[in-house]
Design a protein around this motif. Structure first.
Motif, PDB file in Angstrom:
ATOM      1  N   GLY A  72       0.811  -1.206   0.000  1.00 26.00           N
ATOM      2  CA  GLY A  72       0.000   0.000   0.000  1.00 26.00           C
ATOM      3  C   GLY A  72       0.844   1.256   0.000  1.00 26.00           C
ATOM      4  O   GLY A  72       2.074   1.210   0.101  1.00 26.00           O
ATOM      5  N   THR A  73       0.171   2.389  -0.117  1.00 27.69           N
ATOM      6  CA  THR A  73       0.859   3.681  -0.206  1.00 27.69           C
ATOM      7  C   THR A  73       1.695   3.974   1.028  1.00 27.69           C
ATOM      8  O   THR A  73       2.836   4.422   0.933  1.00 27.69           O
ATOM      9  CB  THR A  73      -0.165   4.810  -0.405  1.00 27.69           C
ATOM     10  N   THR A  74       1.127   3.690   2.201  1.00 28.48           N
ATOM     11  CA  THR A  74       1.864   3.950   3.449  1.00 28.48           C
ATOM     12  C   THR A  74       3.114   3.095   3.523  1.00 28.48           C
ATOM     13  O   THR A  74       4.190   3.566   3.910  1.00 28.48           O
ATOM     14  CB  THR A  74       0.974   3.664   4.669  1.00 28.48           C
ATOM     15  N   ALA A  75       2.975   1.827   3.148  1.00 25.89           N
ATOM     16  CA  ALA A  75       4.114   0.907   3.193  1.00 25.89           C
ATOM     17  C   ALA A  75       5.235   1.370   2.278  1.00 25.89           C
ATOM     18  O   ALA A  75       6.422   1.216   2.597  1.00 25.89           O
ATOM     19  CB  ALA A  75       3.667  -0.491   2.800  1.00 25.89           C
ATOM     20  N   GLU A  76       4.890   1.948   1.147  1.00 29.19           N
ATOM     21  CA  GLU A  76       5.899   2.414   0.203  1.00 29.19           C
ATOM     22  C   GLU A  76       6.662   3.621   0.732  1.00 29.19           C
ATOM     23  O   GLU A  76       7.828   3.834   0.395  1.00 29.19           O
ATOM     24  CB  GLU A  76       5.239   2.767  -1.134  1.00 29.19           C
ATOM     25  N   LYS A  77       6.010   4.406   1.589  1.00 31.62           N
ATOM     26  CA  LYS A  77       6.616   5.648   2.078  1.00 31.62           C
ATOM     27  C   LYS A  77       7.528   5.437   3.279  1.00 31.62           C
ATOM     28  O   LYS A  77       8.460   6.218   3.494  1.00 31.62           O
ATOM     29  CB  LYS A  77       5.517   6.649   2.434  1.00 31.62           C
ATOM     30  N   ILE A  78       7.264   4.415   4.087  1.00 34.24           N
ATOM     31  CA  ILE A  78       8.081   4.232   5.286  1.00 34.24           C
ATOM     32  C   ILE A  78       9.434   3.613   4.912  1.00 34.24           C
ATOM     33  O   ILE A  78       9.539   2.890   3.923  1.00 34.24           O
ATOM     34  CB  ILE A  78       7.362   3.365   6.344  1.00 34.24           C
ATOM     35  N   PRO A  79      10.490   3.905   5.705  1.00 34.96           N
ATOM     36  CA  PRO A  79      11.853   3.510   5.320  1.00 34.96           C
ATOM     37  C   PRO A  79      12.230   2.071   5.605  1.00 34.96           C
ATOM     38  O   PRO A  79      13.339   1.651   5.291  1.00 34.96           O
ATOM     39  CB  PRO A  79      12.720   4.468   6.158  1.00 34.96           C
ATOM     40  N   ALA A  80      11.338   1.292   6.217  1.00 31.35           N
ATOM     41  CA  ALA A  80      11.648  -0.101   6.551  1.00 31.35           C
ATOM     42  C   ALA A  80      10.516  -0.996   6.067  1.00 31.35           C
ATOM     43  O   ALA A  80       9.383  -0.539   5.881  1.00 31.35           O
ATOM     44  CB  ALA A  80      11.837  -0.267   8.055  1.00 31.35           C
ATOM     45  N   LEU A  81      10.835  -2.272   5.854  1.00 33.18           N
ATOM     46  CA  LEU A  81       9.816  -3.233   5.482  1.00 33.18           C
ATOM     47  C   LEU A  81       9.115  -3.739   6.739  1.00 33.18           C
ATOM     48  O   LEU A  81       9.764  -4.109   7.710  1.00 33.18           O
ATOM     49  CB  LEU A  81      10.450  -4.419   4.744  1.00 33.18           C
ATOM     50  N   VAL A  82       7.798  -3.745   6.709  1.00 28.60           N
ATOM     51  CA  VAL A  82       7.006  -4.308   7.797  1.00 28.60           C
ATOM     52  C   VAL A  82       6.440  -5.642   7.305  1.00 28.60           C
ATOM     53  O   VAL A  82       5.752  -5.692   6.283  1.00 28.60           O
ATOM     54  CB  VAL A  82       5.850  -3.372   8.201  1.00 28.60           C
ATOM     55  N   ARG A  83       6.747  -6.733   7.999  1.00 32.13           N
ATOM     56  CA  ARG A  83       6.300  -8.043   7.549  1.00 32.13           C
ATOM     57  C   ARG A  83       5.945  -8.932   8.736  1.00 32.13           C
ATOM     58  O   ARG A  83       6.379  -8.694   9.865  1.00 32.13           O
ATOM     59  CB  ARG A  83       7.388  -8.720   6.719  1.00 32.13           C
ATOM     60  N   ASN A  84       5.136  -9.956   8.457  1.00 30.04           N
ATOM     61  CA  ASN A  84       4.790 -10.938   9.483  1.00 30.04           C
ATOM     62  C   ASN A  84       5.991 -11.828   9.776  1.00 30.04           C
ATOM     63  O   ASN A  84       6.736 -12.187   8.871  1.00 30.04           O
ATOM     64  CB  ASN A  84       3.626 -11.813   9.013  1.00 30.04           C
ATOM     65  N   ARG A  85       6.114 -12.190  11.052  1.00 31.46           N
ATOM     66  CA  ARG A  85       7.154 -13.134  11.443  1.00 31.46           C
ATOM     67  C   ARG A  85       6.677 -13.915  12.653  1.00 31.46           C
ATOM     68  O   ARG A  85       6.228 -13.336  13.644  1.00 31.46           O
ATOM     69  CB  ARG A  85       8.472 -12.437  11.754  1.00 31.46           C
ATOM     70  N   GLU A  86       6.770 -15.233  12.570  1.00 31.36           N
ATOM     71  CA  GLU A  86       6.408 -16.103  13.685  1.00 31.36           C
ATOM     72  C   GLU A  86       7.575 -17.034  13.984  1.00 31.36           C
ATOM     73  O   GLU A  86       8.089 -17.694  13.087  1.00 31.36           O
ATOM     74  CB  GLU A  86       5.162 -16.924  13.358  1.00 31.36           C
ATOM     75  N   ASP A  87       7.988 -17.086  15.249  1.00 29.86           N
ATOM     76  CA  ASP A  87       9.066 -17.961  15.699  1.00 29.86           C
ATOM     77  C   ASP A  87       8.503 -18.952  16.711  1.00 29.86           C
ATOM     78  O   ASP A  87       7.849 -18.554  17.676  1.00 29.86           O
ATOM     79  CB  ASP A  87      10.183 -17.157  16.376  1.00 29.86           C
ATOM     80  N   SER A  88       8.745 -20.235  16.494  1.00 28.29           N
ATOM     81  CA  SER A  88       8.278 -21.267  17.426  1.00 28.29           C
ATOM     82  C   SER A  88       9.430 -22.198  17.777  1.00 28.29           C
ATOM     83  O   SER A  88      10.112 -22.710  16.887  1.00 28.29           O
ATOM     84  CB  SER A  88       7.137 -22.092  16.807  1.00 28.29           C
ATOM     85  N   LYS A  89       9.641 -22.415  19.076  1.00 33.03           N
ATOM     86  CA  LYS A  89      10.661 -23.357  19.507  1.00 33.03           C
ATOM     87  C   LYS A  89      10.216 -24.782  19.173  1.00 33.03           C
ATOM     88  O   LYS A  89       9.039 -25.132  19.339  1.00 33.03           O
ATOM     89  CB  LYS A  89      10.906 -23.235  21.018  1.00 33.03           C
ATOM     90  N   VAL A  90      11.141 -25.579  18.684  1.00 32.56           N
ATOM     91  CA  VAL A  90      10.843 -26.980  18.379  1.00 32.56           C
ATOM     92  C   VAL A  90      11.965 -27.850  18.926  1.00 32.56           C
ATOM     93  O   VAL A  90      13.046 -27.365  19.245  1.00 32.56           O
ATOM     94  CB  VAL A  90      10.695 -27.224  16.854  1.00 32.56           C
TER      95      VAL A  90
END
Length: 248
Positions: A97-115
């Motif tokens: 989206g437009t907001t995502a293009e303007k901000i200086p960092a990538l915002v993404r989903n991340r999930e960490d699970s101990k196994v």
């Protein structure tokens, strides 16, 4: 009896802790000859000692989704700990989206699970197949970056990871690892965030990145802009100040 490979491949343990959310991240590359200067700079900024990193990474892809959107999982084994521990990591797509293009960092989903140590068969049954494996060797620093907002200052914990990436040509034989990009290290700068509040964390990442700017360019993953032309001069200056006790 389980084979040597099977004994070292992780399995899911539902009792172990799970961390999920989003992250703001930028990355770049730096020549190996300047990594020591970056370490000195990060130590001076953070006021802490580095944490050594040696991670065996197995990348799995969901072949059932080929032709659509490929799902990817990363199995990480930390080899620096007395008892190697495994984590499964799912990194989703970046915010659009437009907001995502303007901000200086990538915002993404991340999930960490101990196994624990036998997850490969489990993920195979879900459609995930072995794609490739890597060895990441280097260090991380934790730093605090403050951002001024309307309600006052907010502190964000910034993690900087500096690693050399090695490919492993023979399955699970870490001793055969070869440099993937000889003479270069990958630098990743990240902080946790959420879908509701990502502007301030992105600002913290941008502000922190400016402190490293003389040594390297940092940008959104996938948009790496190459080496910094000022790196050599900056490294010389940093090492000179570091040896004089001005940094750190």
């Amino acid at each position: 009896m389980a084979s040597k490979v099977e004994a070292n491949v992780p399995k899911v343990d539902a009792k172990l802790a799970k961390v999920e959310g989003k992250e703001c991240i930028v990355e770049g590359v730096i020549e190996t000859q300047h990594v020591k200067a970056l370490e000195v700079l990060l130590k001076g900024i953070s006021g802490t000692q580095k944490k050594k990193v040696k991670v065996h990474e197995i990348v799995l892809k969901n072949v059932r989704n080929l032709g659509k959107s490929v799902q990817e999982l990363r199995l990480h084994c930390s080899l620096e700990e007395p008892q190697p521990s495994w984590t499964v990591i799912h990194i989703g797509g970046g915010m659009k989206g437009t907001t995502a293009e303007k901000i200086p960092a990538l915002v993404r989903n991340r999930e960490d699970s101990k196994v624990s140590n036998r997850a490969l068969g489990f993920f195979n049954k879900l459609g995930y197949k072995f794609d490739h494996e890597l060895l990441r060797v280097g260090f991380t620093f934790k730093s605090i970056q403050s951002v001024t907002t309307e309600v006052g200052e907010i502190d964000f914990e910034i993690t900087t990871s500096v690693t050399s990436i090695h490919k492993i040509p023979k399955f699970f034989e870490i001793d055969t690892a070869e440099p993937l990009t000889p003479g270069l290290h990958l630098v990743e700068v990240s902080t946790p965030t959420s879908a509701e509040n990502f502007l301030e964390p992105a600002t913290a990442i941008s502000t922190f990145s400016e402190l490293l700017a003389p040594l390297l360019h940092l940008s959104k993953p996938g948009d790496i802009t190459g080496l910094s032309s000022t790196a050599s001069a900056a490294a010389t200056s940093i090492m000179s100040k570091g040896s004089s006790g001005i940094l750190g």
